[in-house]
Enzyme design. Sequence first.
Site, PDB file in Angstrom:
ATOM      1  N   GLY B  22       2.590  -9.224  13.970  1.00  0.00           N
ATOM      2  CA  GLY B  22       2.437  -7.877  13.427  1.00  0.00           C
ATOM      3  C   GLY B  22       3.667  -7.019  13.561  1.00  0.00           C
ATOM      4  O   GLY B  22       3.629  -5.832  13.279  1.00  0.00           O
ATOM      5  N   SER B  23       4.800  -7.593  13.966  1.00  0.00           N
ATOM      6  CA  SER B  23       5.993  -6.767  14.150  1.00  0.00           C
ATOM      7  C   SER B  23       6.717  -6.546  12.829  1.00  0.00           C
ATOM      8  O   SER B  23       6.872  -7.457  12.025  1.00  0.00           O
ATOM      9  CB  SER B  23       6.946  -7.428  15.155  1.00  0.00           C
ATOM     10  OG  SER B  23       7.313  -8.716  14.731  1.00  0.00           O
ATOM     11  N   ASP B  24       7.161  -5.325  12.598  1.00  0.00           N
ATOM     12  CA  ASP B  24       7.941  -5.009  11.409  1.00  0.00           C
ATOM     13  C   ASP B  24       8.932  -3.911  11.760  1.00  0.00           C
ATOM     14  O   ASP B  24       9.060  -3.537  12.927  1.00  0.00           O
ATOM     15  CB  ASP B  24       7.025  -4.615  10.241  1.00  0.00           C
ATOM     16  CG  ASP B  24       6.195  -3.379  10.532  1.00  0.00           C
ATOM     17  OD1 ASP B  24       6.769  -2.349  10.937  1.00  0.00           O
ATOM     18  OD2 ASP B  24       4.961  -3.443  10.351  1.00  0.00           O
ATOM     19  N   TYR B  32      -3.024  -4.590  18.235  1.00  0.00           N
ATOM     20  CA  TYR B  32      -4.025  -4.423  17.175  1.00  0.00           C
ATOM     21  C   TYR B  32      -5.382  -4.052  17.785  1.00  0.00           C
ATOM     22  O   TYR B  32      -5.872  -4.717  18.684  1.00  0.00           O
ATOM     23  CB  TYR B  32      -4.135  -5.707  16.360  1.00  0.00           C
ATOM     24  CG  TYR B  32      -3.048  -5.853  15.329  1.00  0.00           C
ATOM     25  CD1 TYR B  32      -1.945  -5.005  15.300  1.00  0.00           C
ATOM     26  CD2 TYR B  32      -3.121  -6.841  14.356  1.00  0.00           C
ATOM     27  CE1 TYR B  32      -0.956  -5.142  14.347  1.00  0.00           C
ATOM     28  CE2 TYR B  32      -2.130  -6.983  13.388  1.00  0.00           C
ATOM     29  CZ  TYR B  32      -1.047  -6.130  13.395  1.00  0.00           C
ATOM     30  OH  TYR B  32      -0.069  -6.264  12.436  1.00  0.00           O
ATOM     31  N   LYS B 222       5.110 -13.286   2.026  1.00  0.00           N
ATOM     32  CA  LYS B 222       5.686 -11.947   2.202  1.00  0.00           C
ATOM     33  C   LYS B 222       6.473 -11.867   3.502  1.00  0.00           C
ATOM     34  O   LYS B 222       6.010 -12.333   4.543  1.00  0.00           O
ATOM     35  CB  LYS B 222       4.569 -10.890   2.211  1.00  0.00           C
ATOM     36  CG  LYS B 222       5.091  -9.461   2.119  1.00  0.00           C
ATOM     37  CD  LYS B 222       3.966  -8.474   1.859  1.00  0.00           C
ATOM     38  CE  LYS B 222       3.257  -8.085   3.129  1.00  0.00           C
ATOM     39  NZ  LYS B 222       2.129  -7.166   2.873  1.00  0.00           N
ATOM     40  N   LYS B 224       8.728  -9.309   6.222  1.00  0.00           N
ATOM     41  CA  LYS B 224       9.069  -7.964   6.673  1.00  0.00           C
ATOM     42  C   LYS B 224      10.586  -7.805   6.637  1.00  0.00           C
ATOM     43  O   LYS B 224      11.319  -8.718   7.049  1.00  0.00           O
ATOM     44  CB  LYS B 224       8.551  -7.760   8.099  1.00  0.00           C
ATOM     45  CG  LYS B 224       7.033  -7.893   8.221  1.00  0.00           C
ATOM     46  CD  LYS B 224       6.319  -6.765   7.509  1.00  0.00           C
ATOM     47  CE  LYS B 224       4.803  -6.859   7.742  1.00  0.00           C
ATOM     48  NZ  LYS B 224       4.095  -5.692   7.171  1.00  0.00           N
ATOM     49  N   ASP B 252       8.529  -6.270   2.505  1.00  0.00           N
ATOM     50  CA  ASP B 252       7.776  -5.118   3.012  1.00  0.00           C
ATOM     51  C   ASP B 252       8.634  -4.372   4.022  1.00  0.00           C
ATOM     52  O   ASP B 252       9.012  -4.934   5.048  1.00  0.00           O
ATOM     53  CB  ASP B 252       6.495  -5.647   3.684  1.00  0.00           C
ATOM     54  CG  ASP B 252       5.590  -4.541   4.209  1.00  0.00           C
ATOM     55  OD1 ASP B 252       5.983  -3.361   4.145  1.00  0.00           O
ATOM     56  OD2 ASP B 252       4.488  -4.876   4.680  1.00  0.00           O
ATOM     57  N   GLU B 278       7.389  -3.495  -0.805  1.00  0.00           N
ATOM     58  CA  GLU B 278       6.205  -2.793  -0.309  1.00  0.00           C
ATOM     59  C   GLU B 278       6.615  -1.692   0.666  1.00  0.00           C
ATOM     60  O   GLU B 278       7.509  -1.892   1.491  1.00  0.00           O
ATOM     61  CB  GLU B 278       5.307  -3.820   0.388  1.00  0.00           C
ATOM     62  CG  GLU B 278       4.054  -3.256   1.023  1.00  0.00           C
ATOM     63  CD  GLU B 278       3.135  -4.365   1.539  1.00  0.00           C
ATOM     64  OE1 GLU B 278       3.197  -5.494   1.004  1.00  0.00           O
ATOM     65  OE2 GLU B 278       2.354  -4.100   2.488  1.00  0.00           O
ATOM     66  N   GLU B 305      -1.243   1.024   2.135  1.00  0.00           N
ATOM     67  CA  GLU B 305      -1.907   0.906   3.438  1.00  0.00           C
ATOM     68  C   GLU B 305      -1.883   2.221   4.200  1.00  0.00           C
ATOM     69  O   GLU B 305      -2.712   2.443   5.075  1.00  0.00           O
ATOM     70  CB  GLU B 305      -1.303  -0.227   4.273  1.00  0.00           C
ATOM     71  CG  GLU B 305       0.070   0.049   4.841  1.00  0.00           C
ATOM     72  CD  GLU B 305       0.665  -1.171   5.542  1.00  0.00           C
ATOM     73  OE1 GLU B 305       0.993  -2.143   4.841  1.00  0.00           O
ATOM     74  OE2 GLU B 305       0.785  -1.158   6.771  1.00  0.00           O
ATOM     75  N   ASP B 328      -6.370   0.430   1.668  1.00  0.00           N
ATOM     76  CA  ASP B 328      -6.703  -0.033   3.012  1.00  0.00           C
ATOM     77  C   ASP B 328      -8.160   0.325   3.314  1.00  0.00           C
ATOM     78  O   ASP B 328      -8.557   1.489   3.218  1.00  0.00           O
ATOM     79  CB  ASP B 328      -5.770   0.630   4.027  1.00  0.00           C
ATOM     80  CG  ASP B 328      -5.987   0.136   5.441  1.00  0.00           C
ATOM     81  OD1 ASP B 328      -5.077  -0.508   5.989  1.00  0.00           O
ATOM     82  OD2 ASP B 328      -7.071   0.394   6.007  1.00  0.00           O
ATOM     83  N   HIS B 355      -4.408  -4.156   1.156  1.00  0.00           N
ATOM     84  CA  HIS B 355      -3.770  -4.416   2.437  1.00  0.00           C
ATOM     85  C   HIS B 355      -4.781  -5.059   3.369  1.00  0.00           C
ATOM     86  O   HIS B 355      -5.956  -4.689   3.384  1.00  0.00           O
ATOM     87  CB  HIS B 355      -3.295  -3.086   3.041  1.00  0.00           C
ATOM     88  CG  HIS B 355      -2.837  -3.192   4.461  1.00  0.00           C
ATOM     89  ND1 HIS B 355      -3.515  -2.590   5.507  1.00  0.00           N
ATOM     90  CD2 HIS B 355      -1.788  -3.839   5.012  1.00  0.00           C
ATOM     91  CE1 HIS B 355      -2.872  -2.851   6.639  1.00  0.00           C
ATOM     92  NE2 HIS B 355      -1.831  -3.601   6.370  1.00  0.00           N
ATOM     93  N   ALA B 356      -4.318  -6.024   4.154  1.00  0.00           N
ATOM     94  CA  ALA B 356      -5.214  -6.589   5.176  1.00  0.00           C
ATOM     95  C   ALA B 356      -4.385  -7.019   6.369  1.00  0.00           C
ATOM     96  O   ALA B 356      -3.235  -6.609   6.527  1.00  0.00           O
ATOM     97  CB  ALA B 356      -6.037  -7.723   4.607  1.00  0.00           C
ATOM     98  N   GLY B 357      -4.985  -7.850   7.204  1.00  0.00           N
ATOM     99  CA  GLY B 357      -4.374  -8.156   8.487  1.00  0.00           C
ATOM    100  C   GLY B 357      -5.062  -7.302   9.529  1.00  0.00           C
ATOM    101  O   GLY B 357      -6.257  -7.012   9.422  1.00  0.00           O
TER     102      GLY B 357
END
Lengths: 456, 456
Positions: B22-24, B32, B222, B224, B252, B278, B305, B328, B355-357
């Site tokens: 989940g890092s961007d 999370y 995709k 980041k 993204d 994105e 999102e 979202d 958007h998901a995750g």
Amino acid sequence: MPQITSVEVEDVRFPTSLTADGSDAMNKDGDYSAAYVVLRTDGTAPDGAPLAGFGLTFTTGRGNDIVAHAARQQAVHLVGRDVEEMAADMGGVYRDLTSDAQIRWLGPEKGVVHLSLSAVMNAAWDLAGRLVGKPVWRLLADMTPEQLVDVADLRYLSDALPREEAVALLRAKEAGKAERIAELEATGYPCYTTSAGWLGYSDEKLRRLCQEAVDEGYQHVKLKVGASLEDDVRRCAIARDVIGPDRALMIDANQVWDVDQAIEWTTALARFDLLWIEEPTSPDDVLGHAAIKRGVAPIGVATGEHAHNRVMFKQFMQAGAIDFCQLDAGRLGSLNEIVAVLLLAAKFDVPVCPHAGGVGLCEMVQHVSMLDFVAVSGTREGRVTEFVDHLHEHFTDPCVVTDAAYVLPSRPGYSTEMHPASIAEFRFPDGAYWTRRTGPGVATERERRPSVTGDR
Amino acid sequence: MPQITSVEVEDVRFPTSLTADGSDAMNKDGDYSAAYVVLRTDGTAPDGAPLAGFGLTFTTGRGNDIVAHAARQQAVHLVGRDVEEMAADMGGVYRDLTSDAQIRWLGPEKGVVHLSLSAVMNAAWDLAGRLVGKPVWRLLADMTPEQLVDVADLRYLSDALPREEAVALLRAKEAGKAERIAELEATGYPCYTTSAGWLGYSDEKLRRLCQEAVDEGYQHVKLKVGASLEDDVRRCAIARDVIGPDRALMIDANQVWDVDQAIEWTTALARFDLLWIEEPTSPDDVLGHAAIKRGVAPIGVATGEHAHNRVMFKQFMQAGAIDFCQLDAGRLGSLNEIVAVLLLAAKFDVPVCPHAGGVGLCEMVQHVSMLDFVAVSGTREGRVTEFVDHLHEHFTDPCVVTDAAYVLPSRPGYSTEMHPASIAEFRFPDGAYWTRRTGPGVATERERRPSVTGDR
């Protein structure tokens, strides 16, 4: 070197819903409230008093605890800081507090976490002013253009306002600062009154209060509209009758309309010669405001008390969607974001007429308008700041309005310190007032219902 | 007649920051989390189990307690309601919950109070589905056009989408519903994976995960981007090398750029044949996205999102600012607002790629995409829904992805019930995991600092 030693955050609520003060088409029963932040230090102010900072944001009752809860989590980042270092880098402090990547998800820069950030940073600015014994308008006005731009949060604005342009804009207003301060000392900053026109007031009370406004020297009166067109026609007629043809009449719909309805309704009131229609629709609707502006001209469009950050104001201005910028000192991220919006407004030549009323907003926006005149726009022409005459008695340095103008604040800080006795009385839910008041009339009783569990 | 008897709200956090999942460029250390709402009733579901509704919104850690706190205040309005009456008027229930004038000040319809509203209404929708033994996509797809429009919150949208037009739009898709459901049963709804490209992953891990995505049949990958252009060039080259010329590559930036920088940076990566960029800039900047779209075409612009409500989506579409709508399911006000956005997207012919995750978002958006195909847009052409393969093990009815497509959900409700054991383990701060984990590595330790007082 004084340090910030602790933070106190209080949920303070005033039972304004009992009198219909503050009632409009969207907000029928507000209990004007403050999420109130105190930054304690181990230092001493120039006047010998213990050095501390006091700040707040305004809400309308339920949920004030949510904002206070968020403020506690943000304010903790200030504990342990050296006050002089903080005051020397307020832009950096602001970036620190807005850079918590986890908290950011909850906004970003909007809603509860931005309201609470405002309360925290307002306290930090109050502290910075008290540290050097200056009112915050003066603290900021005394900065060089570069220093003032460093304070401002210009992120996401560079397509509209590059940093160099912001500096140049301020440099162009360097000359004349002393003269403008002298003007403010002589005549203050013009304001208008909303106290006359709350939607819950009777026609008789409206007429009487409009007359009082005239007698007190006001050149502008604002009415709440949007619940019933028939009522609005009658109320506008009363107000125009009392204030005569030469004073300005504004109306405020508090977001109740869709776009087309806003144009129709406002047009139906156009014969009363209106200066502006305020909050005609959703505060998020930049393009909608632009359409309304085209549809109701020459009546102006005003908005801003719910415009949640500088990126919204950037777009309102880029789109030519507003004639008046009504920024809110408790909703924007304190003076760091307010200065950015003042700069944008100067660039786009949109007059800033801050939203006020509520609790403590008048105390803050007087500093904002004075700063705008002295250092940013350089003019009071076409500008008028909101004033609502209530709840000032709870502040140790309340704003003063004379001859329909805010008097230049002179005491150190941001004028946002409340009397300890007021907090003890109106702290929710355990202040003396709320402890006395029980039963079905308590607007907030729902929060205490026992059927919701998991609160730990 | 079953009634809602109580509400439970839990703050559940998973320590994803430990693994850089989940890092961007904006969110470097997310844990999370879910603000999780349970609506208990005194009724029984068609399958004989106790009837209850389970809903959540997703956050990235700190502040999840603030959202949970707000959800408790909103959910209490549902206690005592008859479940069948509620299910028969979900539009009315939604309006009730968004009409608290005092809470409204904290948004309106944005930030914490909108995230929490989403959690509460998601639980209500889950309950409505379970009441009749249908997955929510089916519950909604079985409605008449008028019923579905009554569910949707169309306030502030009438300038773009009058009610009659929304009804007509749905009516035009009535024919073919059964065939489209059969298609979904046969082939599911196409998805793409973000699991390969988190910013914190090494080049080797990126290459391996891209290859795994190809092997699993994905047609889209995709990455980041936005921290370092040099890194982005290298990572895009690796990804394009592995996935070959025929699969789609998306990037993204998670809002790290100003407008002009977004155009420059994206253009510098254009040679990797990108389907979309994105979140290039502030999610509030409709006009900025429009400028970026003009500047980077034919690369598409995707966002959503962080688009906080339907009024933002209306403008993104009116301004022609986005090529892909990434709504979202935990940020919009549940299905009431999602249906409104699906209708807008159909009107403006913008493909919806949710958007998901996060936690539970995949479980929800599968219902949204299925509904969009069956009843609103009527097509899967050019659409692909996000999928991230983590944290599904905590759900009792996790989404299933086969051959790079979501399998049509068949169990009653919104797929958002979590295992009680997961809650007991990860409830913050008193779950077993967080109780065991102490010391400086705990990302949330700051919340426990003793120097903030006034918490009552």
